[in-house]
Write a protein that holds these residues in place. Structure first.
Motif, PDB file in Angstrom:
ATOM      1  N   LYS A 184       2.495   4.027  -0.211  1.00 18.05           N
ATOM      2  CA  LYS A 184       1.520   3.113   0.393  1.00 18.05           C
ATOM      3  C   LYS A 184       0.370   2.836  -0.555  1.00 18.05           C
ATOM      4  CE  LYS A 184      -1.290   4.547   3.667  1.00 18.05           C
ATOM      5  NZ  LYS A 184      -1.798   4.971   4.995  1.00 18.05           N
ATOM      6  N   LEU A 185      -0.142   3.889  -1.187  1.00 12.22           N
ATOM      7  CA  LEU A 185      -1.248   3.715  -2.131  1.00 12.22           C
ATOM      8  C   LEU A 185      -0.813   2.907  -3.354  1.00 12.22           C
ATOM      9  CD1 LEU A 185      -2.892   7.251  -2.078  1.00 12.22           C
ATOM     10  CD2 LEU A 185      -3.751   5.158  -1.029  1.00 12.22           C
ATOM     11  N   THR A 186       0.434   3.090  -3.771  1.00  9.70           N
ATOM     12  CA  THR A 186       0.936   2.345  -4.918  1.00  9.70           C
ATOM     13  C   THR A 186       1.072   0.868  -4.572  1.00  9.70           C
ATOM     14  OG1 THR A 186       2.148   4.302  -5.654  1.00  9.70           O
ATOM     15  CG2 THR A 186       2.782   2.193  -6.627  1.00  9.70           C
ATOM     16  N   LEU A 187       1.609   0.572  -3.417  1.00  8.90           N
ATOM     17  CA  LEU A 187       1.751  -0.810  -2.982  1.00  8.90           C
ATOM     18  C   LEU A 187       0.386  -1.480  -2.800  1.00  8.90           C
ATOM     19  CD1 LEU A 187       4.637  -0.310  -0.408  1.00  8.90           C
ATOM     20  CD2 LEU A 187       4.794  -1.496  -2.604  1.00  8.90           C
ATOM     21  N   ARG A 188      -0.627  -0.680  -2.525  1.00  7.64           N
ATOM     22  CA  ARG A 188      -1.985  -1.224  -2.372  1.00  7.64           C
ATOM     23  C   ARG A 188      -2.771  -1.174  -3.675  1.00  7.64           C
ATOM     24  NH1 ARG A 188      -3.997   0.652   3.721  1.00  7.64           N
ATOM     25  NH2 ARG A 188      -2.079  -0.015   4.799  1.00  7.64           N
ATOM     26  N   GLU A 189      -2.080  -0.819  -4.766  1.00  4.23           N
ATOM     27  CA  GLU A 189      -2.623  -0.860  -6.120  1.00  4.23           C
ATOM     28  C   GLU A 189      -3.777   0.111  -6.355  1.00  4.23           C
ATOM     29  OE1 GLU A 189      -3.273  -4.929  -7.388  1.00  4.23           O
ATOM     30  OE2 GLU A 189      -1.629  -5.606  -6.115  1.00  4.23           O
ATOM     31  N   ALA A 190      -3.776   1.202  -5.584  1.00  2.46           N
ATOM     32  CA  ALA A 190      -4.737   2.274  -5.834  1.00  2.46           C
ATOM     33  C   ALA A 190      -4.159   3.298  -6.795  1.00  2.46           C
ATOM     34  CB  ALA A 190      -5.116   2.956  -4.519  1.00  2.46           C
ATOM     35  N   VAL A 191      -2.831   3.319  -6.869  1.00  3.86           N
ATOM     36  CA  VAL A 191      -2.101   4.282  -7.685  1.00  3.86           C
ATOM     37  C   VAL A 191      -0.916   3.560  -8.314  1.00  3.86           C
ATOM     38  CG1 VAL A 191      -0.628   6.342  -7.562  1.00  3.86           C
ATOM     39  CG2 VAL A 191      -2.755   6.281  -6.277  1.00  3.86           C
ATOM     40  N   TRP A 192      -0.468   4.055  -9.464  1.00  2.00           N
ATOM     41  CA  TRP A 192       0.840   3.650  -9.990  1.00  2.00           C
ATOM     42  C   TRP A 192       1.584   4.929 -10.312  1.00  2.00           C
ATOM     43  CZ3 TRP A 192       3.348   4.562 -14.697  1.00  2.00           C
ATOM     44  CH2 TRP A 192       4.564   3.880 -14.841  1.00  2.00           C
ATOM     45  N   CYS A 193       2.872   4.953  -9.965  1.00  2.10           N
ATOM     46  CA  CYS A 193       3.619   6.183 -10.191  1.00  2.10           C
ATOM     47  C   CYS A 193       5.100   5.906 -10.397  1.00  2.10           C
ATOM     48  CB  CYS A 193       3.437   7.148  -9.019  1.00  2.10           C
ATOM     49  SG  CYS A 193       4.168   6.558  -7.467  1.00  2.10           S
ATOM     50  N   LYS A 194       5.779   6.906 -10.931  1.00  2.00           N
ATOM     51  CA  LYS A 194       7.236   6.956 -11.000  1.00  2.00           C
ATOM     52  C   LYS A 194       7.657   8.270 -10.358  1.00  2.00           C
ATOM     53  CE  LYS A 194       9.051   6.093 -15.046  1.00  2.00           C
ATOM     54  NZ  LYS A 194       9.218   6.109 -16.528  1.00  2.00           N
ATOM     55  N   LEU A 195       8.616   8.194  -9.447  1.00  2.00           N
ATOM     56  CA  LEU A 195       9.078   9.374  -8.736  1.00  2.00           C
ATOM     57  C   LEU A 195      10.564   9.563  -8.985  1.00  2.00           C
ATOM     58  CD1 LEU A 195       7.397   8.587  -5.288  1.00  2.00           C
ATOM     59  CD2 LEU A 195       6.425   9.910  -7.179  1.00  2.00           C
ATOM     60  N   GLY A 196      11.032  10.789  -8.940  1.00  2.00           N
ATOM     61  CA  GLY A 196      12.460  10.976  -9.082  1.00  2.00           C
ATOM     62  C   GLY A 196      12.893  12.411  -9.256  1.00  2.00           C
ATOM     63  N   ILE A 197      14.204  12.556  -9.336  1.00  2.00           N
ATOM     64  CA  ILE A 197      14.848  13.801  -9.710  1.00  2.00           C
ATOM     65  C   ILE A 197      15.839  13.436 -10.793  1.00  2.00           C
ATOM     66  CG2 ILE A 197      16.312  15.721  -8.963  1.00  2.00           C
ATOM     67  CD1 ILE A 197      15.247  15.378  -6.182  1.00  2.00           C
ATOM     68  N   LYS A 198      15.713  14.054 -11.937  1.00  2.00           N
ATOM     69  CA  LYS A 198      16.501  13.661 -13.098  1.00  2.00           C
ATOM     70  C   LYS A 198      17.990  13.574 -12.785  1.00  2.00           C
ATOM     71  CE  LYS A 198      16.851  14.630 -18.043  1.00  2.00           C
ATOM     72  NZ  LYS A 198      16.455  15.536 -19.133  1.00  2.00           N
ATOM     73  N   ASN A 199      18.586  12.450 -13.193  1.00  2.00           N
ATOM     74  CA  ASN A 199      20.026  12.189 -13.067  1.00  2.00           C
ATOM     75  C   ASN A 199      20.516  12.105 -11.626  1.00  2.00           C
ATOM     76  OD1 ASN A 199      20.183  12.252 -15.870  1.00  2.00           O
ATOM     77  ND2 ASN A 199      20.693  14.434 -15.899  1.00  2.00           N
ATOM     78  N   LEU A 200      19.600  11.995 -10.663  1.00  2.00           N
ATOM     79  CA  LEU A 200      20.011  11.946  -9.265  1.00  2.00           C
ATOM     80  C   LEU A 200      19.395  10.770  -8.513  1.00  2.00           C
ATOM     81  CD1 LEU A 200      21.654  13.434  -7.083  1.00  2.00           C
ATOM     82  CD2 LEU A 200      19.575  14.722  -6.540  1.00  2.00           C
ATOM     83  N   PHE A 201      18.087  10.561  -8.707  1.00  2.00           N
ATOM     84  CA  PHE A 201      17.393   9.565  -7.869  1.00  2.00           C
ATOM     85  C   PHE A 201      16.055   9.223  -8.496  1.00  2.00           C
ATOM     86  CE2 PHE A 201      14.259   8.836  -4.455  1.00  2.00           C
ATOM     87  CZ  PHE A 201      14.828   7.747  -3.818  1.00  2.00           C
ATOM     88  N   PHE A 202      15.634   7.946  -8.366  1.00  2.00           N
ATOM     89  CA  PHE A 202      14.284   7.572  -8.790  1.00  2.00           C
ATOM     90  C   PHE A 202      13.736   6.430  -7.941  1.00  2.00           C
ATOM     91  CE2 PHE A 202      16.685   4.722 -11.787  1.00  2.00           C
ATOM     92  CZ  PHE A 202      16.127   3.497 -11.417  1.00  2.00           C
ATOM     93  N   VAL A 203      12.434   6.330  -7.931  1.00  2.00           N
ATOM     94  CA  VAL A 203      11.721   5.194  -7.351  1.00  2.00           C
ATOM     95  C   VAL A 203      10.683   4.744  -8.371  1.00  2.00           C
ATOM     96  CG1 VAL A 203      10.313   4.311  -5.457  1.00  2.00           C
ATOM     97  CG2 VAL A 203      11.968   6.126  -5.022  1.00  2.00           C
ATOM     98  N   HIS A 204      10.727   3.477  -8.751  1.00  2.00           N
ATOM     99  CA  HIS A 204       9.752   2.891  -9.664  1.00  2.00           C
ATOM    100  C   HIS A 204       9.083   1.709  -8.980  1.00  2.00           C
ATOM    101  CE1 HIS A 204      12.375   4.380 -13.287  1.00  2.00           C
ATOM    102  NE2 HIS A 204      11.753   5.367 -12.659  1.00  2.00           N
ATOM    103  N   PHE A 205       7.812   1.514  -9.263  1.00  2.00           N
ATOM    104  CA  PHE A 205       7.067   0.397  -8.709  1.00  2.00           C
ATOM    105  C   PHE A 205       6.637  -0.543  -9.831  1.00  2.00           C
ATOM    106  CE2 PHE A 205       6.576   3.950  -5.831  1.00  2.00           C
ATOM    107  CZ  PHE A 205       6.761   3.372  -4.584  1.00  2.00           C
ATOM    108  N   GLY A 206       6.852  -1.838  -9.623  1.00  2.00           N
ATOM    109  CA  GLY A 206       6.459  -2.828 -10.607  1.00  2.00           C
ATOM    110  C   GLY A 206       5.329  -3.704 -10.092  1.00  2.00           C
ATOM    111  N   TYR A 207       5.007  -4.713 -10.874  1.00  2.00           N
ATOM    112  CA  TYR A 207       3.981  -5.675 -10.465  1.00  2.00           C
ATOM    113  C   TYR A 207       4.542  -6.633  -9.423  1.00  2.00           C
ATOM    114  CZ  TYR A 207       1.478  -4.031 -14.591  1.00  2.00           C
ATOM    115  OH  TYR A 207       0.835  -3.256 -15.511  1.00  2.00           O
ATOM    116  N   ASP A 208       3.625  -7.341  -8.749  1.00  2.00           N
ATOM    117  CA  ASP A 208       3.998  -8.420  -7.829  1.00  2.00           C
ATOM    118  C   ASP A 208       4.895  -7.958  -6.687  1.00  2.00           C
ATOM    119  OD1 ASP A 208       2.543 -10.162  -9.423  1.00  2.00           O
ATOM    120  OD2 ASP A 208       4.272 -10.665 -10.652  1.00  2.00           O
ATOM    121  N   TYR A 209       4.682  -6.733  -6.253  1.00  2.00           N
ATOM    122  CA  TYR A 209       5.400  -6.164  -5.117  1.00  2.00           C
ATOM    123  C   TYR A 209       6.898  -6.016  -5.371  1.00  2.00           C
ATOM    124  CZ  TYR A 209       3.628  -4.552  -0.634  1.00  2.00           C
ATOM    125  OH  TYR A 209       3.151  -3.757   0.391  1.00  2.00           O
TER     126      TYR A 209
END
Length: 240
Positions: A184-209
């Protein structure tokens, strides 16, 4: 739609917190490096040389206002998954041959009240968050790790999120509930992050939603769930 990432300013308290957590991680990495070359006299000198270089670098730039510089030394590694998708609110039928979106749609939380109502924004925001949850549930994942992290002090204050962000650092494992708050904070541009577990799963956030999710499996059920949320899932390599 690509924009240049800005550098954010931090309060003294935030800087001290970031320094402390990063230095702990750096020392852990140095100890790990040394353990790989036990019984070699070069271990101590090599580790100490790297530590001295890192300390001089941090002192010279007087921050880390941009976590990625420190990540050069402590990055947990890229998630090399089999599948990667772009998940957005943008209908792919409304793109030109180059992939550019043709409609003048809202692209930022800061357009609430201008191009989008608060109610409509919150509906889309929740859909993005539930999309992440759908993939995590299908993958039977209850914890992911922070692989990259940046803060915007002003926006964090605006979102009253200091209690959450003050307890975050690169490498920390976070629960699904924490993922939802961080997303939520990332989508509201208060934070930028990359989340994941190596070789299993990730979530990345880019510009423009734009959001990118990768997984080791095909996640058919999760993709159907995302479709039902009114979002679009496209096979796409994450640029992050």
């Amino acid at each position: 739609m690509n924009k240049k990432r800005t550098f954010y300013s931090y309060t003294s308290k935030e800087k001290n917190s970031i320094y402390g957590k990063n230095m702990i991680l750096l020392i852990m990495v140095l100890c790990y490096d040394s353990s790989l070359i036990l019984n070699h006299e070069e271990a101590t000198s090599s580790a100490m040389s790297r530590l001295l270089f890192i300390l001089l670098f941090l002192i010279e730039v007087k921050l880390p206002i941009e976590y990625n510089y420190v990540m050069f030394f402590i990055d947990l590694g890229e998630c090399m998954v089999l599948n990667s998708w772009r998940i957005t609110k943008y209908n792919p039928l409304h793109r030109n041959n180059e992939g550019s979106y043709l409609y003048d749609d809202w692209t930022s939380f800061h357009e609430v009240g201008k191009k989008v109502s608060l109610a409509d924004y919150l509906k889309i925001e929740e859909a993005y968050i539930q999309a992440i949850v759908a993939f995590m549930n299908e993958m039977d994942i209850s914890t992911v790790y922070i692989h990259a992290l940046e803060f915007s002090s002003n926006e964090i204050q605006n979102q009253h999120a200091s209690d959450l962000t003050s307890n975050l650092w690169i490498g920390k494992g976070i629960s699904i509930e924490e993922v939802k708050e961080l997303a939520k904070l990332t989508l509201r541009e208060a934070v930028w992050c990359k989340l994941g577990i190596k070789n299993l799963f990730f979530v990345h956030f880019g510009y423009d939603y734009y959001m990118y999710i990768g997984a080791h499996s095909n996640c058919y059920g999760a993709r159907e769930s995302v479709d039902s949320l009114g979002l679009y899932v496209e096979k796409f390599e994450s640029p992050y």
